[in-house]
Write an enzyme that holds these catalytic residues in place. Structure first.
Site, PDB file in Angstrom:
ATOM      1  N   GLN A 170     -72.492  76.040  28.867  1.00 22.20           N
ATOM      2  CA  GLN A 170     -73.354  74.993  28.321  1.00 22.20           C
ATOM      3  C   GLN A 170     -72.934  73.631  28.846  1.00 22.20           C
ATOM      4  OE1 GLN A 170     -75.960  75.281  26.282  1.00 22.20           O
ATOM      5  NE2 GLN A 170     -76.194  73.389  25.138  1.00 22.20           N
ATOM      6  N   ARG A 214     -67.399  67.777  31.530  1.00 15.38           N
ATOM      7  CA  ARG A 214     -66.819  67.351  30.247  1.00 15.38           C
ATOM      8  C   ARG A 214     -65.582  68.166  29.883  1.00 15.38           C
ATOM      9  NH1 ARG A 214     -70.521  69.708  25.379  1.00 15.38           N
ATOM     10  NH2 ARG A 214     -70.623  71.873  26.078  1.00 15.38           N
ATOM     11  N   HIS A 224     -74.801  62.529  27.176  1.00 15.94           N
ATOM     12  CA  HIS A 224     -75.139  63.072  25.847  1.00 15.94           C
ATOM     13  C   HIS A 224     -74.658  62.106  24.758  1.00 15.94           C
ATOM     14  CE1 HIS A 224     -75.739  65.908  22.638  1.00 15.94           C
ATOM     15  NE2 HIS A 224     -75.843  66.962  23.431  1.00 15.94           N
ATOM     16  N   ASP A 263     -84.684  68.402  18.576  1.00 12.17           N
ATOM     17  CA  ASP A 263     -84.182  68.696  19.916  1.00 12.17           C
ATOM     18  C   ASP A 263     -85.380  68.624  20.852  1.00 12.17           C
ATOM     19  OD1 ASP A 263     -82.825  69.430  22.177  1.00 12.17           O
ATOM     20  OD2 ASP A 263     -82.184  71.390  21.444  1.00 12.17           O
ATOM     21  N   GLU A 298     -80.230  60.472  24.621  1.00 13.01           N
ATOM     22  CA  GLU A 298     -79.571  60.827  25.873  1.00 13.01           C
ATOM     23  C   GLU A 298     -80.433  60.465  27.075  1.00 13.01           C
ATOM     24  OE1 GLU A 298     -78.576  65.024  25.591  1.00 13.01           O
ATOM     25  OE2 GLU A 298     -78.706  64.877  23.399  1.00 13.01           O
TER      26      GLU A 298
END
EC number: 5.1.3.15
Length: 310
Positions: free
Chosen positions: A114, A119, A189, A236, A286
């Site tokens: 994901q 990150r 994000h 979302d 975002e």
């Protein structure tokens, strides 16, 4: 203007031994991890992870972790406008949940884990400067065995963060250093501190939407008709070809202008009851690139984000 060249690198595997740290300032090695140069201070953060603190002469402050290249705090007049979730861990073993995490080279689910691997990796400091009391730092991420296990390409990502009185600006530049072309998707994000019942986003009216609620694997196409988009429940939603400027009212008395260059899309997210402990305290707005960016060898792609408090 004071220019500083620094390099801090360490093994991506966190062990009991303290990682080797190297800092360079005008060719002179700095022995202490906590040494500060002008308005840029490198220190140990939570979990003993290396953290950079930027301080403007105007009193604003930002913090970012080299793990994930993640900005975790942006304070104006001592008020933090970003949010880090209470379940965030600072172990160097999983992404930092909050602030401004990178999604690269994949946004969302897909062929790899994901939101990709940026990150989950250690970034390095390559330079910093101080312009009229406002600090700028540039981080770098390159491919390695971990990234190549998921995405077998050579690349360089440079991430420049600039702090001013009431603004936080970022510039992401991705360069194909491989001998073959590649493609990627990406996003910042960003978690904003908010009162979810009072928060709203303006500027999205008329955008084509991909609503991932209730089935993220089969988003429903639509068109945004609201002047002010709110967060009444689970949200979302992707906004394609979003404008270069949005306004977030965080419901706490602040209006944040979100400007961008070359981030073609926007995403709004709030987990609602799936994250019952904290969903009331933040919203994610975002900047994203949902469609694939194609880069031939030696080509680069650059995108800018500019957050400012009204």
């Amino acid at each position: 203007m004071v220019a500083v060249s620094m390099k801090w690198s360490f093994s991506p595997t966190i062990s009991a031994s303290r990682p080797r740290r190297v800092n360079r300032f005008s060719g002179v090695a700095m022995a202490s991890a906590g040494a500060s140069v002008d308005n840029v201070k490198v220190t140990q953060g939570l979990g003993d992870l290396p953290k950079v603190v930027l301080t403007s002469v105007h009193g604003s402050e930002a913090e970012l972790y080299l793990y994930g290249g993640c900005v975790t705090s942006w304070k104006v007049a001592s008020k933090d406008l970003l949010f880090v979730r209470p379940d965030a861990v600072f172990t160097g073993q999983k992404p930092i949940s909050g602030g401004i995490p990178h999604c690269f080279p994949q946004f969302g689910p897909g062929a790899m884990q994901q939101h990709g691997f940026a990150r989950n990796m250690n970034w390095s400091i390559v330079s910093s400067e101080n312009v009229e009391g406002n600090p700028t730092i540039t981080l770098e991420l390159k491919d390695g065995p971990y990234s190549r296990s998921m995405w077998d390409y050579s690349f360089q990502a440079l991430y420049k963060v600039t702090l001013d009185k009431s603004t936080l600006a970022t510039e992401l530049k991705v360069t194909n250093t491989d001998e073959k072309p590649f493609s990627f998707t990406t996003a910042l994000h960003t978690y904003f501190k908010a009162s979810v019942t009072g928060a709203s986003v303006r500027g999205l009216k008329g955008c084509k939407t991909l609503n991932k609620d209730p089935d993220p694997k089969n988003p429903v196409e639509g068109k945004e008709e609201r002047d002010a988009v709110t967060f009444p429940g689970f949200v979302d939603c992707v906004y394609l070809d979003a404008p270069g400027e949005l306004q977030l009212d965080n419901g706490l008395g602040d209006v944040i202008t979100i400007k961008n260059t070359n981030w073609s899309d926007a995403v709004l997210w709030n987990p609602h009851l799936t994250m019952e402990s904290c969903y009331k305290d933040f919203v994610c707005v975002e900047n994203a690139k949902i469609g694939k960016v194609q880069l031939d060898p030696k080509q680069s792609w650059t995108a800018l984000q500019h957050l400012s408090l009204a």
